[in-house]
Design a protein around this motif. Structure first.
Motif, short mmCIF file in Angstrom:
data_model
loop_
_atom_site.label_atom_id
_atom_site.label_comp_id
_atom_site.label_asym_id
_atom_site.label_seq_id
_atom_site.Cartn_x
_atom_site.Cartn_y
_atom_site.Cartn_z
N ASP A 127 -8.93 3.13 -1.22
CA ASP A 127 -7.60 2.55 -1.07
C ASP A 127 -6.60 3.59 -0.58
O ASP A 127 -6.89 4.77 -0.48
CB ASP A 127 -7.14 1.88 -2.37
CG ASP A 127 -7.07 2.85 -3.54
OD1 ASP A 127 -6.80 4.05 -3.32
OD2 ASP A 127 -7.26 2.41 -4.69
N TYR A 128 -5.40 3.09 -0.29
CA TYR A 128 -4.34 3.91 0.30
C TYR A 128 -3.91 5.04 -0.63
O TYR A 128 -3.74 6.19 -0.21
CB TYR A 128 -3.15 3.01 0.64
CG TYR A 128 -2.14 3.60 1.59
CD1 TYR A 128 -2.25 3.40 2.97
CD2 TYR A 128 -1.06 4.33 1.13
CE1 TYR A 128 -1.32 3.91 3.85
CE2 TYR A 128 -0.12 4.84 2.01
CZ TYR A 128 -0.26 4.64 3.37
OH TYR A 128 0.67 5.16 4.24
N ARG A 164 -9.81 1.68 4.78
CA ARG A 164 -9.92 1.10 3.44
C ARG A 164 -11.33 0.59 3.16
O ARG A 164 -11.61 0.16 2.04
CB ARG A 164 -8.89 0.00 3.24
CG ARG A 164 -9.13 -1.29 4.02
CD ARG A 164 -8.10 -2.34 3.62
NE ARG A 164 -8.20 -3.53 4.45
CZ ARG A 164 -7.45 -4.61 4.29
NH1 ARG A 164 -6.55 -4.64 3.33
NH2 ARG A 164 -7.59 -5.66 5.08
N ASP A 176 0.83 -1.21 0.00
CA ASP A 176 0.00 0.00 0.00
C ASP A 176 0.86 1.26 0.00
O ASP A 176 0.64 2.18 -0.78
CB ASP A 176 -0.92 0.01 1.22
CG ASP A 176 -2.18 -0.82 1.03
OD1 ASP A 176 -2.52 -1.13 -0.13
OD2 ASP A 176 -2.82 -1.16 2.04
N PHE A 228 -5.01 3.24 8.20
CA PHE A 228 -5.21 1.95 7.52
C PHE A 228 -4.91 0.79 8.47
O PHE A 228 -4.06 0.92 9.36
CB PHE A 228 -4.30 1.89 6.28
CG PHE A 228 -5.06 2.02 5.01
CD1 PHE A 228 -5.83 3.15 4.79
CD2 PHE A 228 -5.04 1.03 4.05
CE1 PHE A 228 -6.56 3.28 3.61
CE2 PHE A 228 -5.77 1.14 2.88
CZ PHE A 228 -6.52 2.27 2.65
N PRO A 229 -5.62 -0.33 8.32
CA PRO A 229 -6.59 -0.62 7.28
C PRO A 229 -8.03 -0.19 7.57
O PRO A 229 -8.92 -0.48 6.78
CB PRO A 229 -6.53 -2.14 7.19
CG PRO A 229 -6.29 -2.56 8.61
CD PRO A 229 -5.34 -1.51 9.17
N SER A 241 -3.09 7.84 7.58
CA SER A 241 -3.91 6.96 6.73
C SER A 241 -5.02 6.27 7.50
O SER A 241 -6.09 5.99 6.95
CB SER A 241 -3.02 5.89 6.08
OG SER A 241 -2.61 4.91 7.03
#
Length: 329
Positions: free
Chosen positions: A293-294, A289, A46, A285-286, A283
Motif C-alpha cells: 500500500d501507499y 500497489r 492514499d 501508484f496505483p 509512488s
C-alpha cells in the motif's frame, strides 16, 4: 511465504516522519470501471497516510482515451483536487508520439492551450514516451510498440527537439539494458530536462531472473552514464513493479522494513551517483500497489533515508521534483 508472514506484513503501520512534506511526482488516475479504476478520491485517501502536499499526474492511457482527452481529464482532476483538502495535483505529464517528428509540435501546443483555457496556466509540464523493450518474450514491451532503439530514431529525435522550444520536460522510461540511449538523448538535447523513471528499470524477471549480480553490473554502468548528464533527474520508485521485484526475496505485501531492506543498497547507490538534488522519490501508484500500500512505500523510503540530513530529505521528498518539473531551484 507462510501465512504468519502474510499476516505480519499486512498489519497496519504508523507513518514515519509524518510532518515531512512530500511531492509525489509520479502517479496515475484511471477512469475505468472495474478492478483497475483509481480515481481522485481514492488517491487522496492514499496520500492522506503521509503529508503529500503536491503531486504530478503521469499519462498511462488506461482510460482508453486519446492523448488529448487524457490530458483534458487530468486538468479536470487537478481543478477538483484544489477544491478539497489534501493533496493538490500541480502538474500534468501527457503522452505525445514523438515519432511524428516536428509535426508533434501541434499536439504539444494543443495540450498547452487546453490547460490555459481551463485556468490551469503552467499545469502542463511535459510528456512521457515510454521505450521499455526487451527481446525476451517474458518481458512486457511498452504499449506504444517501441522499437529496440526508439530513443535513437531520427524521427523520434526530431519530435523530441520540439520540447525545449516549449520549455517542456521529458519522462524517460526504459529497462536497464537501454540506459545508454537515455544518456545519448541527454547529450543531443542538453537544454531539455529529462526525468528517468523507476530507478532506471533494473529487471528481475524473464532472462534476468536469478542474475541480480549481472543486472547490477549492467545497471550501474548505464546509470553512471546517465548521471554524468546534468540535465537528467532520477525518479526513485517502481519498487513494486512486478518485473523489477524479485518475488523469491520480497514477500507479497511486505512490511516497509522488508521493502527497505531489499532496495536499500541500490537506492543509496543511485542517490550517491546522482546527488540528492537530482533524485526524487515517487509512488508509481496505483501500479505499485500490487505489492504494497501507499503508506508502506513511503515508510520504506523514509527508513532508507533515516540518517540523511533535513536538507537532503527535503531534496528527495519534494524540492528535486519542483526543480525538475517547475524549474524552481
Amino acid at each position: 511465504m507462510t501465512d504468519t508472514a502474510v499476516t505480519s506484513a499486512m498489519s497496519p503501520e504508523t507513518p514515519l516522519e509524518p510532518e515531512l512534506e512530500i511531492l509525489d511526482p509520479h502517479h496515475h488516475l484511471l477512469e475505468k470501471k472495474g478492478v483497475h479504476a483509481y480515481l481522485l478520491d481514492e488517491f487522496k485517501a492514499d496520500t492522506s497516510s503521509h503529508k503529500v502536499v503536491e503531486s504530478i499526474f503521469v499519462e498511462c492511457a488506461w482510460p482508453a482515451l486519446d492523448s488529448i482527452s487524457e490530458v483534458r481529464k487530468a486538468f479536470e482532476w487537478s481543478r477538483d483536487s484544489a477544491t478539497t483538502s489534501g493533496t493538490k495535483i500541480t502538474g500534468v505529464i501527457g503522452f505525445a508520439d514523438l515519432r511524428q517528428g516536428a509535426a508533434v509540435g501541434e499536439l504539444l501546443d494543443e495540450m498547452s492551450s487546453i490547460a490555459e483555457s481551463g485556468g490551469g496556466s503552467g499545469l502542463f509540464k511535459g510528456i512521457r514516451h515510454g521505450a521499455t523493450w526487451d527481446a525476451s518474450p517474458e518481458i512486457r514491451n511498452h504499449r506504444t510498440g517501441p522499437s529496440a532503439d526508439l530513443y535513437e530514431e531520427r524521427a523520434f529525435r526530431e519530435g523530441f527537439a520540439q520540447l525545449a522550444r516549449r520549455h517542456l520536460t521529458f519522462d524517460a522510461w526504459v529497462y536497464h539494458p537501454k540506459l545508454p540511449t537515455v544518456a545519448s538523448l541527454a547529450d543531443e538535447f542538453p537544454d531539455t530536462r529529462i526525468i528517468l523513471d523507476h530507478l532506471g528499470g533494473p529487471l528481475a524477471a524473464g532472462r534476468f531472473a536469478g542474475h541480480a549480480d549481472q543486472v547490477d553490473e549492467h545497471w550501474k554502468h548505464g546509470m553512471k552514464l546517465v548521471a554524468e548528464r546534468q540535465n537528467v533527474f532520477l525518479k526513485i520508485g517502481g519498487i513494486g513493479f512486478d518485473l523489477m521485484v524479485d518475488s523469491t526475496v520480497v514477500p507479497l505485501r511486505p512490511s516497509s522494513k522488508q521493502l527497505a531492506d531489499h532496495w536499500r543498497s541500490r537506492i543509496l547507490w543511485a542517490i550517491e551517483v546522482f546527488g540528492t538534488d537530482r533524485c526524487m522519490f515517487e509512488s508509481n501508484f496505483p501500479a505499485d500497489r500490487g505489492v504494497c500500500d501507499y503508506l508502506t512505500i513511503w515508510n520504506a523510503f523514509k527508513l532508507i533515508t533515516g540518517d540523511f540530513s533535513d536538507a537532503e530529505k527535503a531534496d528527495l521528498f519534494r524540492l528535486s521534483a519542483r526543480k525538475a518539473y517547475y524549474g524552481i531551484a
